[in-house]
Design a protein around this motif. Structure first.
Motif, mmCIF file in Angstrom:
data_model
loop_
_atom_site.group_PDB
_atom_site.id
_atom_site.type_symbol
_atom_site.label_atom_id
_atom_site.label_comp_id
_atom_site.label_asym_id
_atom_site.label_seq_id
_atom_site.Cartn_x
_atom_site.Cartn_y
_atom_site.Cartn_z
ATOM 1 N N ASP A 150 0.810 -1.212 0.000
ATOM 2 C CA ASP A 150 0.000 0.000 0.000
ATOM 3 C C ASP A 150 0.846 1.266 0.000
ATOM 4 N N LEU A 151 2.147 1.138 0.206
ATOM 5 C CA LEU A 151 3.023 2.303 0.258
ATOM 6 C C LEU A 151 3.392 2.765 -1.150
ATOM 7 N N PRO A 152 3.647 4.065 -1.302
ATOM 8 C CA PRO A 152 4.111 4.563 -2.597
ATOM 9 C C PRO A 152 5.499 3.987 -2.917
ATOM 10 N N PRO A 153 5.868 3.962 -4.191
ATOM 11 C CA PRO A 153 7.162 3.397 -4.578
ATOM 12 C C PRO A 153 8.348 4.052 -3.861
ATOM 13 N N ALA A 154 8.288 5.344 -3.637
ATOM 14 C CA ALA A 154 9.392 6.033 -2.966
ATOM 15 C C ALA A 154 9.553 5.530 -1.531
ATOM 16 N N ALA A 155 8.442 5.275 -0.855
ATOM 17 C CA ALA A 155 8.501 4.769 0.511
ATOM 18 C C ALA A 155 9.024 3.337 0.532
ATOM 19 N N GLN A 156 8.611 2.526 -0.421
ATOM 20 C CA GLN A 156 9.124 1.157 -0.508
ATOM 21 C C GLN A 156 10.623 1.157 -0.752
ATOM 22 N N ARG A 157 11.077 2.045 -1.633
ATOM 23 C CA ARG A 157 12.507 2.165 -1.928
ATOM 24 C C ARG A 157 13.267 2.614 -0.683
ATOM 25 N N ALA A 158 12.713 3.556 0.075
ATOM 26 C CA ALA A 158 13.367 4.039 1.295
ATOM 27 C C ALA A 158 13.475 2.925 2.331
ATOM 28 N N LEU A 159 12.431 2.114 2.475
ATOM 29 C CA LEU A 159 12.476 0.994 3.408
ATOM 30 C C LEU A 159 13.542 -0.023 2.997
ATOM 31 N N ALA A 160 13.643 -0.289 1.701
ATOM 32 C CA ALA A 160 14.652 -1.233 1.215
ATOM 33 C C ALA A 160 16.060 -0.697 1.468
ATOM 34 N N GLU A 161 16.270 0.607 1.210
ATOM 35 C CA GLU A 161 17.585 1.211 1.454
ATOM 36 C C GLU A 161 17.942 1.183 2.939
ATOM 37 N N ALA A 162 16.971 1.429 3.800
ATOM 38 C CA ALA A 162 17.223 1.398 5.245
ATOM 39 C C ALA A 162 17.591 -0.009 5.693
ATOM 40 N N ALA A 163 16.923 -1.009 5.146
ATOM 41 C CA ALA A 163 17.244 -2.395 5.492
ATOM 42 C C ALA A 163 18.663 -2.744 5.052
ATOM 43 N N GLU A 164 19.063 -2.268 3.870
ATOM 44 C CA GLU A 164 20.433 -2.506 3.399
ATOM 45 C C GLU A 164 21.457 -1.839 4.311
ATOM 46 N N ARG A 165 21.172 -0.593 4.741
ATOM 47 C CA ARG A 165 22.100 0.117 5.639
ATOM 48 C C ARG A 165 22.229 -0.601 6.968
ATOM 49 N N ARG A 166 21.092 -1.091 7.520
ATOM 50 C CA ARG A 166 21.142 -1.834 8.788
ATOM 51 C C ARG A 166 21.960 -3.109 8.640
ATOM 52 N N ALA A 167 21.762 -3.830 7.535
ATOM 53 C CA ALA A 167 22.507 -5.072 7.309
ATOM 54 C C ALA A 167 23.995 -4.784 7.171
ATOM 55 N N LYS A 168 24.334 -3.715 6.473
ATOM 56 C CA LYS A 168 25.741 -3.350 6.295
ATOM 57 C C LYS A 168 26.363 -2.953 7.636
ATOM 58 N N ALA A 169 25.647 -2.184 8.441
ATOM 59 C CA ALA A 169 26.167 -1.766 9.742
ATOM 60 C C ALA A 169 26.363 -2.970 10.662
ATOM 61 N N ASP A 170 25.430 -3.923 10.624
ATOM 62 C CA ASP A 170 25.560 -5.138 11.435
ATOM 63 C C ASP A 170 26.770 -5.953 11.005
ATOM 64 N N ALA A 171 26.988 -6.052 9.692
ATOM 65 C CA ALA A 171 28.133 -6.815 9.177
ATOM 66 C C ALA A 171 29.445 -6.138 9.567
ATOM 67 N N GLU A 172 29.493 -4.803 9.504
ATOM 68 C CA GLU A 172 30.712 -4.078 9.881
ATOM 69 C C GLU A 172 30.990 -4.231 11.368
ATOM 70 N N ALA A 173 29.954 -4.201 12.187
ATOM 71 C CA ALA A 173 30.135 -4.349 13.630
ATOM 72 C C ALA A 173 30.641 -5.748 13.967
#
Length: 64
Positions: free
Chosen positions: A11-34
């Protein structure tokens, strides 16, 4: 790993879906770096005192 159910994501607009995907990638990258960082030998347990504002050594707490 998102808290948003799949039905709500559609139900979210494409921009919001893209932002959620980017945030998930950043969290995964930060977890891997830690996880890749070496542990400190002889270091303190718990949160970093320089970041959270309290130093404690032998039962004496010092705020700065």
């Amino acid at each position: 790993m998102s808290d948003t159910p799949e039905s709500e994501k559609r139900d979210l607009p494409p921009a919001a879906q893209r932002a959620l995907a980017e945030a998930a990638e950043r969290r995964a990258k930060a977890d891997a770096e830690a996880a890749a960082r070496p542990t400190e030998l002889g270091g303190r347990d718990g949160p970093d005192p320089a970041r959270y504002g309290d130093w404690e050594k032998k039962g004496i707490a010092i705020d700065f």
